[in-house]
Every structure is written in C-alpha cells, then in structure tokens.
Design an enzyme around this catalytic site. Structure first.
Site, PDB file in Angstrom:
ATOM      1  N   SER A 197       0.828  -1.139  -0.058  1.00  0.00           N
ATOM      2  CA  SER A 197      -0.201   0.123  -0.151  1.00  0.00           C
ATOM      3  C   SER A 197       0.718   1.281  -0.265  1.00  0.00           C
ATOM      4  CB  SER A 197      -0.918   0.016   1.211  1.00  0.00           C
ATOM      5  OG  SER A 197      -1.479  -1.165   1.209  1.00  0.00           O
TER       6      SER A 197
HETATM    7  N1  SAH Z   1      -0.370  -4.789   3.966  1.00  0.00           N
HETATM    8  C1  SAH Z   1       0.219  -5.205   2.869  1.00  0.00           C
HETATM    9  C2  SAH Z   1      -0.427  -5.259   1.658  1.00  0.00           C
HETATM   10  C3  SAH Z   1      -1.817  -5.963   1.641  1.00  0.00           C
HETATM   11  S1  SAH Z   1      -2.493  -6.236  -0.250  1.00  0.00           S
HETATM   12  C4  SAH Z   1       1.578  -4.708   2.752  1.00  0.00           C
HETATM   13  O1  SAH Z   1       2.001  -3.776   3.366  1.00  0.00           O
HETATM   14  O2  SAH Z   1       2.289  -5.336   1.897  1.00  0.00           O
HETATM   15  C5  SAH Z   1      -3.637  -7.214   0.290  1.00  0.00           C
HETATM   16  C6  SAH Z   1      -3.311  -8.503   0.722  1.00  0.00           C
HETATM   17  O3  SAH Z   1      -4.486  -9.335   1.348  1.00  0.00           O
HETATM   18  C7  SAH Z   1      -2.786  -9.311  -0.327  1.00  0.00           C
HETATM   19  O4  SAH Z   1      -1.708  -9.976  -0.003  1.00  0.00           O
HETATM   20  C8  SAH Z   1      -3.876 -10.436  -0.493  1.00  0.00           C
HETATM   21  O5  SAH Z   1      -3.341 -11.829  -0.798  1.00  0.00           O
HETATM   22  C9  SAH Z   1      -4.573 -10.554   0.938  1.00  0.00           C
HETATM   23  N2  SAH Z   1      -5.772 -11.293   0.836  1.00  0.00           N
HETATM   24  C10 SAH Z   1      -6.853 -10.803   0.007  1.00  0.00           C
HETATM   25  N3  SAH Z   1      -7.887 -11.709   0.457  1.00  0.00           N
HETATM   26  C11 SAH Z   1      -7.746 -12.070   1.791  1.00  0.00           C
HETATM   27  C12 SAH Z   1      -8.259 -12.745   2.755  1.00  0.00           C
HETATM   28  N4  SAH Z   1      -9.729 -13.107   2.079  1.00  0.00           N
HETATM   29  N5  SAH Z   1      -7.878 -13.207   3.473  1.00  0.00           N
HETATM   30  C13 SAH Z   1      -6.494 -12.634   3.797  1.00  0.00           C
HETATM   31  N6  SAH Z   1      -6.012 -12.197   3.195  1.00  0.00           N
HETATM   32  C14 SAH Z   1      -6.472 -11.844   1.751  1.00  0.00           C
END
Ligand code: SAH
Length: 220
Positions: free
Chosen positions: A68
């Site tokens: 993000s």
């Molecule tokens: N906070 C992270 C960015 C997250 S992007 C950072 O600092 O790098 C969102 C993430 O949520 C992705 O890695 C994706 O695989 C995960 N995601 C998507 N759906 C999800 C779910 N149902 N449960 C857990 N994780 C999920």
C-alpha cells in the site's frame, strides 16, 4: 537511504495536510510518523522496485497484490490509536510492511494472509529483521482469527465487500477497526469502526480509497 526516507515522510505529511478536510486531522501522531521513518520500506519490495521504495505510491509485489501507499499505511495506523500493550489483528499480510509498522507500536501482532507464498516470504523477512512479536498464518480474513481474540485493534488491508461479522465479534469493547469497504475496482471507502464499552458500534467514513479486493470464499 535516510534522505529517501526523509522525502517519503515529507510527502506523507504533505498529503495529510492536503486531505485534512476529509481525514479530520492536519497531522498524524508523532509516534506513528517516527515509526514510518524507521521501518525501511525498501526491504519489503522486489529488487527491481527498490529505487521506487520511498515514493509515496503503491507498488506491485507479485501475485496480483500491492504494497500500500505509505500515506495510507500511516493514516490507517494513526486511526487505530495503538498503545504499547495492544494486541492487534491484521488481515492481508502481503509483504509484511504494514505488519512491521504495527509491531513497532503494539505488544503483539497477529497477521493473516490468503496466499501461502506471500505469507511465508513475509514471515521469513520479519523474522530476519528481528521482530519477535508477530505471528502470521495462512487463512481467510473474512473469518478472522478466533484463537487469539478479542483484539484491541483490527487492520484490514484489502477491500471487503462488507464488514466481516466475525471481525466485529473479535474486536474488544473500546476497540477500533480500520477497513476499506467496497466492490473490487469500484468505489471503496476507508471506514473506521469503533466499538464502545457497551459493545455498540459506530462507523465513520474517512476517505475514498483503492485497494485490491479481500477475496471471499467463492473467489478462492
Ligand atoms: N498490508 C500489505 C498489503 C496488502 S495487499 C503490505 O503492507 O504489503 C492485500 C493482501 O490481502 C494481499 O496480500 C492479498 O493476498 C491478501 N488477501 C486478499 N484476500 C484475503 C483474505 N480473504 N484473507 C486474507 N488475506 C487476503
């Protein structure tokens, strides 16, 4: 590096000032900004993207996912008003960058990720960096992580179609949850949900945002 990270901090401060009417504050908590200035974002991005690690923008990290934007990481962290004794649940470990920021401010962070490869890579990275107060797992964030509930704060870093009832349940009375809500690639709003001491919920819209989707069971 310190020059680059100084620029990132200045960019975050500027964007906070630009958006003050929306987010209801002109500055984020000094302790949040201090942590943003101390966690090296370049260690969380793929090698080819390291030159852009301190830009105030999201970056692709593989598997269709992103790290993000630093301004959003700082803002969402600020919304949770973490205290040193807090236990925090994070949904969407991704690279582990946001996880590290949370771990600098709270006692214990539990972080769930759906994609096993991302979870494993983040876990190794965070261990190598010396974090001892982070526990990761592979799982679906819509269900939360009952085993360690209730949490003082919950941070969701992917856009949910609706606020998962399990997460509301796993939030302590007096706790706060930051969560982007909306349809994938459509209008999404960053929401702050607060549970008062009686368990009543209050929902506040903070800002329009663009997150990758929090996948539901049928997408998996
Ligand atoms: N906070 C992270 C960015 C997250 S992007 C950072 O600092 O790098 C969102 C993430 O949520 C992705 O890695 C994706 O695989 C995960 N995601 C998507 N759906 C999800 C779910 N149902 N449960 C857990 N994780 C999920």
């Amino acid at each position: 590096m310190s020059k680059n990270i100084d620029r990132m901090i200045a960019d975050i401060e500027q964007e906070v000032a630009y958006t003050r009417h929306l987010i209801g504050r002109t500055k984020l908590a000094p302790k949040v900004m201090k942590v943003m200035a101390s966690v090296p974002r370049d260690q969380f991005v793929p090698t080819a993207l390291k030159p852009f690690a301190f830009n105030n923008g999201a970056l692709s990290v593989g598997y269709g996912q992103t790290i993000s934007q630093p301004y959003i990481v700082a803002l969402m962290t600020d919304l949770l008003q973490l205290e040193a004794h807090h236990r925090v649940l994070e949904i969407g470990t991704g690279t582990g960058y946001q996880t590290a920021i949370l771990a600098e401010l709270a006692a214990q962070v539990y972080s769930m990720e759906l994609i096993p490869e991302l979870s494993e890579a983040a876990d190794q990275r965070l261990q190598k960096m010396g974090y001892t107060n982070i526990i990761t797992c592979v799982g679906n964030g819509y269900q939360g992580w009952q085993e360690h509930a209730p949490y003082d704060a919950i941070m969701v870093t992917a856009a949910a179609a609706f606020i998962p009832p399990a997460l509301i349940e796993q939030l302590k009375a007096g706790g706060k949850m930051a969560i982007p809500v909306g349809e994938p690639h459509r209008h999404q709003e960053l929401m702050l949900l607060e549970k008062d001491q009686q368990g009543a919920q209050q929902l506040q819209k903070i800002l329009d945002v663009a997150f990758v989707p929090l996948k539901q069971a049928e997408d998996i």
